[in-house]
Enzyme design. Structure first.
Site, short mmCIF file in Angstrom:
data_model
loop_
_atom_site.label_atom_id
_atom_site.label_comp_id
_atom_site.label_asym_id
_atom_site.label_seq_id
_atom_site.Cartn_x
_atom_site.Cartn_y
_atom_site.Cartn_z
CG ASP A 108 -2.27 0.67 0.93
OD1 ASP A 108 -2.32 1.58 0.07
OD2 ASP A 108 -3.27 0.28 1.55
CG ASP A 113 3.14 4.95 -7.01
OD1 ASP A 113 2.27 4.20 -7.48
OD2 ASP A 113 3.39 6.08 -7.49
CG ASN A 133 -8.22 -5.02 -5.20
OD1 ASN A 133 -9.01 -4.75 -6.08
ND2 ASN A 133 -8.57 -5.09 -3.94
CE1 TYR A 192 -12.47 2.59 -10.49
CE2 TYR A 192 -14.51 2.04 -11.63
CZ TYR A 192 -13.57 1.76 -10.66
OH TYR A 192 -13.71 0.65 -9.87
CE LYS A 220 -11.01 -0.48 -11.68
NZ LYS A 220 -10.02 -1.23 -10.90
CB THR A 254 -15.58 -0.09 -0.84
OG1 THR A 254 -15.55 0.81 -1.95
CG2 THR A 254 -15.72 -1.51 -1.33
#
Length: 183
Positions: A19, A47, A74, A144, A148, A178
């Protein structure tokens, strides 16, 4: 990512949690949860879309556990705005983390498994995270959805390339609520 790591740990996998440095506390919480399940884990901050940081994470996996069998990509975040108001940075930063982040880490694993396959069979699994936004892009996410879609294409290409050495490449499209979708 946390749930994927915990599920893999329940199945006996040893985990490298990656992370960003600002999320160090959360990364350590995941490591503690994995260890509480009886598995082993380390956190390596950096990163995911940076070549050097990604290399350090992969090296840490090899140095700590001796091998890499599964790579789960992810990482992600959103910068929601319409096409009218989105800045170059808001577009680029999302594409960078989602798409380049997947690419850089997949390349590390692919190079490792390709070299390893010269000595014998390889068990390698690439798991990439995309979203149905690739098909049903919302007006407020012109960054986004395309990122994807790129992940799906990247994973399909990796599957075609690497199947001959024993590596699979799959994409999951989870759906859920989330912190990212609530804000």
């Amino acid at each position: 990512g946390r749930e994927e790591a915990l599920q893999l740990a329940r199945q006996g996998a040893r985990i490298v949690v990656n992370d960003i440095p600002a999320a160090q506390e959360k990364a350590q919480e995941v490591v503690a949860a994995i260890k509480a399940l009886g598995s082993d884990a380390v956190a390596v901050l950096g990163d995911c879309a940076d070549t050097a940081d990604s290399g350090r994470v992969f090296k840490a996996a090899l140095d700590t556990f001796g091998d890499v069998n599964v790579l789960v990509n992810n990482a992600g975040f959103t910068r929601d705005k319409t096409l009218y108001g989105m800045t170059d940075d808001e577009f680029d930063s999302v594409v960078r983390v989602h798409l380049r982040g997947h690419f850089v880490n997949m390349r590390n694993a692919a190079q490792y498994w390709r070299e390893k396959s010269r000595a014998g069979p390889v068990y390698g699994r690439l798991v990439s995270t995309a979203s149905e936004a690739m098909l049903y892009a919302t007006p407020g996410q012109p960054n986004y959805g395309p990122a994807k879609a790129g992940i799906v294409s990247l994973a399909i290409g990796a599957a075609a390339l690497m199947q001959k050495i024993g590596v699979t490449s799959n994409v999951i499209l989870p759906r859920g609520r989330t912190a990212m979708t609530e804000s």
